[in-house]
Design a protein around this motif. Sequence first.
Motif, PDB file in Angstrom:
ATOM      1  N   ASP A  12      64.215  72.447  40.849  1.00  0.00           N
ATOM      2  CA  ASP A  12      64.281  73.906  41.595  1.00  0.00           C
ATOM      3  C   ASP A  12      65.588  74.497  41.077  1.00  0.00           C
ATOM      4  N   TYR A  16      65.039  77.923  39.040  1.00  0.00           N
ATOM      5  CA  TYR A  16      65.480  79.265  39.527  1.00  0.00           C
ATOM      6  C   TYR A  16      66.528  79.827  38.770  1.00  0.00           C
ATOM      7  N   VAL A  22      62.413  81.016  39.482  1.00  0.00           N
ATOM      8  CA  VAL A  22      61.115  80.865  39.751  1.00  0.00           C
ATOM      9  C   VAL A  22      61.501  79.185  40.166  1.00  0.00           C
ATOM     10  N   THR A  24      59.720  75.412  40.852  1.00  0.00           N
ATOM     11  CA  THR A  24      58.318  74.669  40.413  1.00  0.00           C
ATOM     12  C   THR A  24      58.230  73.859  41.538  1.00  0.00           C
ATOM     13  N   ASN A  30      58.279  80.702  46.298  1.00  0.00           N
ATOM     14  CA  ASN A  30      57.682  81.526  45.321  1.00  0.00           C
ATOM     15  C   ASN A  30      57.029  82.490  46.080  1.00  0.00           C
ATOM     16  N   PRO A  49      56.421  83.153  39.134  1.00  0.00           N
ATOM     17  CA  PRO A  49      56.094  82.512  40.247  1.00  0.00           C
ATOM     18  C   PRO A  49      54.586  82.232  40.451  1.00  0.00           C
ATOM     19  N   THR A 112      57.335  76.442  32.952  1.00  0.00           N
ATOM     20  CA  THR A 112      57.193  76.585  34.204  1.00  0.00           C
ATOM     21  C   THR A 112      55.815  75.789  34.906  1.00  0.00           C
TER      22      THR A 112
END
Length: 217
Positions: A12, A16, A22, A24, A30, A49, A112
């Motif tokens: 993450d 991000y 974002v 995952t 998100n 997102p 992503t």
Amino acid sequence: MLALTFTTGIVDAVGYLGLDRVFTANMTGNVVILGMALAGGDGLPVLGPTLALVGFALGAALGGRLLRGRPSRWNERSTLAFGTTGVVATTLGVCAAVAVPVEHTVWAFVITVLLAVAMGLQAASARKIGVKDVTTVVVTSTLTGLAADSRLGGGGSENWPRRLLAVVLILAGAAVGALLLRGGGQHGVGIGMVVAGVLSLAVAVTGHRLRVRETRG
């Protein structure tokens, strides 16, 4: 499960900080980002997102189908699921180190989606095993249980070491992910995913060996 919680923090942080804000793995993040973006939040992403949400749901659905009818403990399909997550993350990491993803590009969105699918598969598999308070992808419920069941909350502090470790490990994983991004420069996204993927593979192998040992014992 705690080791996988640590890898989630890494994944993450990479998503991000390196893939246009974002998550995952943490879908709550998100949903919040997407809601603010749709309301006109300044500079917040929408597509990333959204793709992560779709990918995660798909991965969770695959995990549910894979483990349907299996016992609620580690089994051969748990090994397959966690091993697949590790392979996907490691492969994406190597590819991202070679072809560095740039925000708002097709390649970044492909990473992503695929990473979110892998994390959805992991989350569904962890849910099937059912280690209490350790979902591997979020710690909100874990933190709630830690506080609500504490002495301060009038409880008996049940499972507090496990709950506390889950919170600490996702925090530590996020810190490690941020450090890998900073130290790896333009290859940081790839390095972070490789580290998370290799750790996930180690978990899959270890869990499988322990299950075989238990079965033979």
